[in-house]
Each structure stands twice: as C-alpha cells, then as structure tokens.
Design an enzyme around this catalytic site. Structure first.
Site, mmCIF file in Angstrom:
data_model
loop_
_atom_site.group_PDB
_atom_site.id
_atom_site.type_symbol
_atom_site.label_atom_id
_atom_site.label_comp_id
_atom_site.label_asym_id
_atom_site.label_seq_id
_atom_site.Cartn_x
_atom_site.Cartn_y
_atom_site.Cartn_z
ATOM 1 N N ALA A 258 37.073 73.790 -10.096
ATOM 2 C CA ALA A 258 36.899 72.503 -10.770
ATOM 3 C C ALA A 258 38.084 71.568 -10.525
ATOM 4 C CB ALA A 258 36.691 72.728 -12.265
ATOM 5 N N HIS A 259 37.984 70.375 -11.073
ATOM 6 C CA HIS A 259 38.972 69.311 -10.848
ATOM 7 C C HIS A 259 40.360 69.714 -11.346
ATOM 8 C CE1 HIS A 259 37.359 68.599 -14.893
ATOM 9 N NE2 HIS A 259 38.550 68.105 -15.189
ATOM 10 N N ASN A 260 41.369 69.294 -10.593
ATOM 11 C CA ASN A 260 42.790 69.456 -10.933
ATOM 12 C C ASN A 260 43.301 70.892 -10.888
ATOM 13 O OD1 ASN A 260 42.681 66.710 -11.423
ATOM 14 N ND2 ASN A 260 42.710 66.920 -13.643
ATOM 15 N N SER A 278 41.871 71.896 -14.457
ATOM 16 C CA SER A 278 43.302 71.816 -14.787
ATOM 17 C C SER A 278 43.943 73.174 -15.037
ATOM 18 C CB SER A 278 43.528 70.909 -16.006
ATOM 19 O OG SER A 278 43.049 69.599 -15.730
#
Length: 363
Positions: A258-260, A278
């Site tokens: 997923a993102h980050n 994250s």
C-alpha cells in the site's frame, strides 16, 4: 541450450566428474530423464527414481556414488539447491520476445531508449520515459510518462509501470504486475465510524451515512536494484512521498504493497502478503504466505513471520512470529497445544464437578 558437464560445472561453481565432455540439453526429474537430459537428483531419498529413467548424467549430492548408479558423468555440489539457482539460469530458454522495437509498439519520441532494448508488440512507452540498456519490455506492457527503468530489466507480458516511477537495474516483473497505481486513500467530511471505532476499540458512536472523498496520490514508487515481483502483484504510489522498495527484495504472486510503505533490502514476501499504508518493513525480513501487516507500524530487521500471521503492532528486530495476532512462534505453539487440550480439560472439569456434587449430597 546444450552444454557439456564441464561447462555447466564451471558456470555454477560445482565439480564435474566422469565424462565431463558429455552434452546435455535439458534438466529433468530422474524418472523422466532421457539420454540427453541432466537428471536433477540433489536429495538421496529420491535416488530410486533414477533407475526408471534413461539419464547418462545427473546433478548429485556431494559424496554420491555416481558410478554405482550407472551414470557416465555427474555434477556434484555441496549445496544442491543453490547450485540449482545457477543451473536453472543458464538452462532457461526464455520467452522468445525477440529483439528491437516491434512495429506495433508505441514509443513516445521524447522517450530515451538504451542500447539493445527489446520492446514487444502493443507495448507503450510514455513521454520522457527512460529505459536502460539490454532491458526487455514484453508484449502489452506500459511504461508511463517520466518513469525510469534501469539496465538489464525484464518486464513480462502485461506489466504496467505508472508515471514517475523509478526502478533500478536487473528488475524482473512477472505477468500482470502493476507498479504505481493510486493508493487506497479516502476521507469523510466528519469523523467516520471507522475513526471512532479505532479510538474506542469498538464503539462507532452515532452511525451516520457518509460519503468518501478521494485523496490523490502525489508521490510515486521507487524500487532499488535486483528486485523481482511476482504475477499480479500491486505496489501503490505514496500519497506525498514515494512508496519505497529496497534492493534485492523478492515478492511472490498476488502481493499488495500500500501507499507510503517502506521495505528494506533483501526482504522476501510470499504469496498473498498484504502490507497496509505507511508501514515500515526492515531488512532481510521473511513473510510466509497470506501474512498481513497493519498500517503505521514498524517491523524490524531479520523478522520471520510464518504463513497467515497478522501483525497488528510493532514487531522487534530478529523476532520469529506466528498467529493472529502475531506472537512469538514458541508462544503460539504453546497456545495451540492448549487449545487442543481444551476438550479433555472440559471433561476433567465435568468429572470433578460430578464428584464434588456427589460428595456434597452424601454430607
């Protein structure tokens, strides 16, 4: 792809014995090997299968009696599975995608294409994209605008790399890989039920109908050197900064990043692993199949997680974990043993209750 036993041994750091000039063209299992095949037999417990085939040569474990097996020659290695890595590399016939830029490929005139690059039919390379020397972009692949792909990379068919992604050298992407898709980021105008439940660990408060507003991904994805990603795996863009995959990372099929997220060097992720946004994963981490990691936590270096483990909070460096939620593997095994003993415990408690009840009635 035919080689002598000596050529193979030299290429993989093994030892050739017997008729080292014997030529083999394929690798086969012992029972199905023909006279021009190299039988793969690195474990003694499968030795009986050799008699069912017709191999004249085999890759064997160190100390094996190759002459007693009736072979004309052999290759031996102290670590057979590692030798298989080199053997499979030189014997791999490849995908036969051809060379040069196919007439049906679409390459933007501002793209920079290195020497000896192969771009297959129906592939698309966007504006200002850069592709390094000796790379292969397979059929139906897409490399987005301003994306960078290093040297000696190999994109199998139907791989897509989004705009502004940066990928290092010797990258391998299996069919259907998606790099730099937008992250799954949505927000409600007021505090959502999910936020309330997270704060209270269960209570949503007054449930209201809410709409979700999209948060666009302004970052992209940065991937290091020597990374391999399995079929139909997805890596999302960062929200503001890039999602980062370190050097030497290997991912199996159907992995979602997923993102980050940040993943350290030489980490190994088996099939269907999911890592939420994250989260920071350390170096030399190994996750078995279907492991899951919650968002905004840290998993330290050299962590090993058994298949199906769900990590809901920080995992210290070097720990071996298992279960849902993740606990030390030895703790999980003791918990599992205790769970299996519950029926017997219930029977014992029932018997004790009956005995106590009988004693009370006799008073």
């Amino acid at each position: 792809m035919a080689y002598t036993l000596q050529q193979i041994a030299d290429a993989i750091g093994a030892t050739a014995l017997g008729d080292t000039s014997l030529i083999v063209a394929r690798v086969a299992e012992p029972a199905s090997a023909g006279p021009d095949d190299l039988a793969l037999l690195t474990n003694p417990k499968f030795a009986a299968g050799l008699a069912a085939g017709k191999a004249r040569a085999a890759m064997l474990w160190e100390g094996a009696d190759w002459e007693g097996m009736g072979l004309a020659g052999a290759i031996v290695s102290s670590r057979g599975r590692f030798a298989l890595s080199g053997l499979s590399r030189i014997m791999d016939p490849g995908q036969h995608f051809g060379s040069g830029i196919h007439a049906m490929a679409v390459v933007d005139p501002t793209a920079e294409i290195g020497e000896n690059v192969s771009i297959g039919p129906f592939a698309m390379v966007g504006a200002r994209a850069r592709i390094g020397a000796n790379s292969i972009v397979g059929p139906n692949c897409s490399v987005g605008a301003d994306a960078t792909l290093g040297a000696d990379c190999f994109l199998r068919e139907q791989v897509s790399i989004g705009a502004r992604a940066t990928i290092g050298d010797r990258f391998i992407a299996q069919p259907g890989v998606r790099i730099a898709s937008d992250g799954f980021s949505f927000v409600t105008p007021e505090k959502s039920g999910v936020e309330a439940a997270r704060e209270t660990l269960g209570d949503q408060g007054d449930i209201k109908s809410q709409t979700w507003a999209r948060i666009h991904s302004l970052g992209s994805v940065t991937i290091g050197d020597d990374v391999e990603i399995g079929a139909n795996s997805c890596i999302d863009c960062g929200t503001i900064r890039d999602t980062v995959i370190g050097n030497g990372v290997k991912m199996d099929n159907l992995v979602h990043i997923a993102h980050n997220v940040e993943i350290g060097d030489n980490t190994l992720l088996a099939g269907q692993v999911g890592i939420a946004g994250s989260t920071k994963i350390g170096k030399n981490v190994v996750f078995g199949g279907q492991c899951g990691v919650s968002d905004n936590i840290t998993v330290g270096d050299n962590v090993i997680a058994g298949g199906g483990t769900k990590m809901m909070s920080k995992v210290p460096a070097g720990r071996v974990v298992l279960g849902y939620p993740a606990v030390k593997m030895e703790t999980h095994l003791e918990m599992y043993k205790g769970l299996r003993r519950l029926p017997r415990l219930f029977e014992d408690v029932s018997a004790l209750k009956a005995a106590i009840s009988k004693t009370d009635s006799n008073d």
